[in-house]
Scaffold this active site. Structure first.
Site, PDB file in Angstrom:
ATOM      1  N   HIS A 141     -11.510  21.924 -64.194  1.00  0.00           N
ATOM      2  CA  HIS A 141     -11.266  21.674 -65.728  1.00  0.00           C
ATOM      3  C   HIS A 141     -11.611  22.963 -66.579  1.00  0.00           C
ATOM      4  O   HIS A 141     -12.715  23.358 -66.540  1.00  0.00           O
ATOM      5  CB  HIS A 141     -11.849  20.416 -66.143  1.00  0.00           C
ATOM      6  CG  HIS A 141     -12.022  20.103 -67.581  1.00  0.00           C
ATOM      7  ND1 HIS A 141     -12.989  19.750 -68.365  1.00  0.00           N
ATOM      8  CD2 HIS A 141     -10.796  20.057 -68.359  1.00  0.00           C
ATOM      9  CE1 HIS A 141     -12.423  19.374 -69.513  1.00  0.00           C
ATOM     10  NE2 HIS A 141     -11.094  19.546 -69.587  1.00  0.00           N
ATOM     11  N   ASP A 196      -5.137  20.581 -70.329  1.00  0.00           N
ATOM     12  CA  ASP A 196      -6.403  20.178 -70.838  1.00  0.00           C
ATOM     13  C   ASP A 196      -6.255  19.491 -72.360  1.00  0.00           C
ATOM     14  O   ASP A 196      -5.648  19.933 -73.048  1.00  0.00           O
ATOM     15  CB  ASP A 196      -7.312  21.522 -71.212  1.00  0.00           C
ATOM     16  CG  ASP A 196      -8.788  21.077 -71.501  1.00  0.00           C
ATOM     17  OD1 ASP A 196      -8.965  19.996 -71.820  1.00  0.00           O
ATOM     18  OD2 ASP A 196      -9.432  21.959 -71.237  1.00  0.00           O
ATOM     19  N   TYR A 238      -4.444  40.195 -73.098  1.00  0.00           N
ATOM     20  CA  TYR A 238      -5.037  40.979 -71.888  1.00  0.00           C
ATOM     21  C   TYR A 238      -6.367  40.651 -71.600  1.00  0.00           C
ATOM     22  O   TYR A 238      -6.847  40.301 -70.482  1.00  0.00           O
ATOM     23  CB  TYR A 238      -4.825  42.477 -71.995  1.00  0.00           C
ATOM     24  CG  TYR A 238      -3.357  42.936 -72.287  1.00  0.00           C
ATOM     25  CD1 TYR A 238      -2.435  42.449 -71.553  1.00  0.00           C
ATOM     26  CD2 TYR A 238      -3.217  43.889 -72.904  1.00  0.00           C
ATOM     27  CE1 TYR A 238      -1.068  42.831 -71.416  1.00  0.00           C
ATOM     28  CE2 TYR A 238      -1.566  44.555 -73.041  1.00  0.00           C
ATOM     29  CZ  TYR A 238      -0.730  43.965 -72.281  1.00  0.00           C
ATOM     30  OH  TYR A 238       0.613  44.464 -72.371  1.00  0.00           O
TER      31      TYR A 238
END
Length: 142
Positions: free
Chosen positions: A22, A64, A111
């Site tokens: 999670h 989530d 990035y």
């Protein structure tokens, strides 16, 4: 071989999805993304586009629900048009995880987040700014 698993999901990718917990993030990167130099864990999916892969992954990966935006896109410069592939992503996510929100992340911040992601999946996606980050949620018992 197993039944009912999309053939685009390789054993390596399935293992990564199962290992993630999670809040872990996975990056689906386009063909121009510096995946090899950035990834903690790298899965090569050359020859595949992100939309097809995203559709297959979201059959198994919950997003989530404890964060405002479980899906992140690499933002485009103000002078560039929005990539058409983003609408495909929205449609796919809405089909599997209705109501999930997206955020746009500046390129260099994207990035940095990618370097911290659990894994990066390097695809052959040719669309520009097609990179996407998914934050894994929990599987809730029915």
């Amino acid at each position: 071989m197993l039944k009912n698993i999309p053939s685009i999901l390789s054993p390596d990718l399935l293992k990564i999805l199962m290992e993630m917990g999670h809040g872990d993030e996975i990056v689906l990167s386009d063909g121009n993304f510096p995946a090899s130099g950035t990834a903690k864990r790298l899965v090569r999916m050359d020859g595949h586009d992100i939309s097809t892969l995203l559709n297959a992954i979201l059959q198994f990966l919950p997003l989530d629900t404890f964060v405002a935006t479980p899906v992140s896109l690499m933002d485009v410069p103000a002078t560039e048009p929005r990539p058409p592939v983003w609408q495909q992503y929205h449609d796919i996510v809405e089909r599997h995880e209705p109501g999930s929100q997206f955020e746009h992340v500046e390129r260099f911040e994207f990035y940095r987040r990618s370097a911290q992601a659990y894994a990066i999946v390097a695809t052959g996606e040719r669309a520009l700014y097609a990179n996407i980050i998914l934050k894994k949620g929990v599987v809730k018992e029915a």
